[in-house]
Design a protein around this motif. Sequence first.
Motif, short mmCIF file in Angstrom:
data_model
loop_
_atom_site.label_atom_id
_atom_site.label_comp_id
_atom_site.label_asym_id
_atom_site.label_seq_id
_atom_site.Cartn_x
_atom_site.Cartn_y
_atom_site.Cartn_z
N GLU A 1 0.79 -1.30 0.09
CA GLU A 1 0.06 0.10 0.17
C GLU A 1 0.99 1.25 -0.02
N VAL A 2 1.81 1.16 0.98
CA VAL A 2 2.69 2.61 0.80
C VAL A 2 3.46 2.54 -0.47
N VAL A 3 3.88 1.55 -1.04
CA VAL A 3 4.91 1.71 -2.14
C VAL A 3 3.93 2.06 -3.37
N ALA A 4 2.67 1.35 -3.28
CA ALA A 4 1.93 1.93 -4.48
C ALA A 4 1.27 3.31 -4.50
N ARG A 5 1.25 3.86 -2.99
CA ARG A 5 1.24 5.38 -3.06
C ARG A 5 2.07 6.29 -3.45
N GLN A 6 3.43 5.65 -3.00
CA GLN A 6 4.42 6.73 -3.43
C GLN A 6 5.58 6.37 -4.26
N LEU A 7 5.26 5.11 -4.83
CA LEU A 7 6.28 4.61 -5.89
C LEU A 7 5.84 4.47 -7.35
N SER A 8 6.74 4.70 -8.10
CA SER A 8 6.29 4.47 -9.44
C SER A 8 6.29 2.96 -9.82
N ALA A 9 5.81 2.66 -10.97
CA ALA A 9 5.65 1.21 -11.38
C ALA A 9 7.21 0.67 -11.38
N ASP A 10 7.90 1.34 -11.79
CA ASP A 10 9.39 0.84 -12.02
C ASP A 10 9.93 0.44 -10.59
N ASP A 11 9.93 1.43 -9.82
CA ASP A 11 10.30 1.31 -8.40
C ASP A 11 9.84 0.36 -7.58
N ALA A 12 8.43 0.08 -8.08
CA ALA A 12 7.75 -0.78 -7.18
C ALA A 12 8.05 -2.16 -7.61
N ASN A 13 8.28 -2.38 -9.05
CA ASN A 13 8.76 -3.79 -9.20
C ASN A 13 10.10 -4.15 -8.79
N LYS A 14 11.05 -3.05 -8.81
CA LYS A 14 12.31 -3.25 -8.07
C LYS A 14 12.25 -3.65 -6.41
N LEU A 15 11.31 -2.97 -5.91
CA LEU A 15 11.43 -3.23 -4.47
C LEU A 15 10.64 -4.47 -4.08
N ILE A 16 9.59 -4.84 -5.08
CA ILE A 16 8.92 -6.08 -4.92
C ILE A 16 10.18 -7.44 -4.98
N ASP A 17 10.78 -7.27 -5.95
CA ASP A 17 11.89 -8.02 -6.23
C ASP A 17 12.93 -8.21 -5.23
N SER A 18 13.54 -7.11 -4.58
CA SER A 18 14.24 -7.25 -3.35
C SER A 18 13.65 -7.77 -2.39
N SER A 19 12.35 -7.63 -1.99
CA SER A 19 11.90 -8.24 -0.85
C SER A 19 11.49 -9.72 -1.02
N ILE A 20 11.27 -10.11 -2.19
CA ILE A 20 11.09 -11.34 -2.14
C ILE A 20 12.41 -12.17 -2.06
N ASP A 21 13.57 -11.52 -2.64
CA ASP A 21 14.71 -12.23 -2.48
C ASP A 21 15.21 -12.10 -0.87
N THR A 22 14.88 -11.19 -0.38
CA THR A 22 15.09 -11.10 1.09
C THR A 22 14.47 -12.00 1.99
N VAL A 23 13.10 -12.07 1.76
CA VAL A 23 12.42 -13.14 2.35
C VAL A 23 12.86 -14.50 2.13
N SER A 24 13.06 -14.78 0.70
CA SER A 24 13.31 -16.03 0.49
C SER A 24 14.67 -16.53 1.07
N ALA A 25 15.59 -15.57 1.17
CA ALA A 25 16.95 -15.81 1.86
C ALA A 25 16.78 -16.05 3.28
N LYS A 26 15.72 -15.66 4.00
CA LYS A 26 15.53 -15.65 5.45
C LYS A 26 14.98 -16.95 5.79
N LEU A 27 14.00 -17.50 4.76
CA LEU A 27 13.16 -18.62 4.99
C LEU A 27 14.14 -19.75 4.92
N HIS A 28 15.06 -19.58 4.10
CA HIS A 28 15.93 -20.83 3.75
C HIS A 28 17.19 -20.76 4.44
#
Length: 183
Positions: free
Chosen positions: A156-183
């Motif tokens: 929600e925060v990113v959708a309000r403040q970020l552009s579509a390109d920045d949002a995609n980069k942030l989502i990819d980095s979050s997924i990488d971080t979560v998947s690194a922490k879970l494994h």
Amino acid sequence: MRFLLPLTLLATPAAAATGPFFSLSNTDFIVTIGFLVFIGVLIYFKVPGLLMGMLDKRADDIRKDLDEARALREEAQSLLASYERKTREAQTQADEIVAAAKAESQSAAEQAKVELEASVQRRLAAADEQITSARNAAVREVRDRAIAVATAVAGEVVARQLSADDANKLIDSSIDTVSAKLH
């Protein structure tokens, strides 16, 4: 026996009587004659021998009874000794059985104690495993919820403040971080 007749004649009251002794009117003479005839009849029919034989037979019977009583006594003593020996053996066996039962009960008690301790240890280990598993499940659930909430808020925060390109980069980095922490 041969001296009996002269002694009998001397010891009778006839010797003290007055008058002719060898007369049928003298009662002492008649009694002496009757006594001598009686003794003669006893000797003729061998009554003293019969009496002696009867006494000897009675003595033999008594001797046999005594011998039999001695034999019975010896037999009773041997039976008594045998029963006393068997009683001692039975008491010894009973003592051995009691000692074996005590040792067996002590061994069984020790074995039960060891088994109880092992059972308690197994149950404690199982309880620890369940607690650890429940804690891990709770941590995982809290983490999953936190991730879901953080993801939703971040979205929600990113959708309000970020552009579509920045949002995609942030989502990819979050997924990488979560998947690194879970494994």
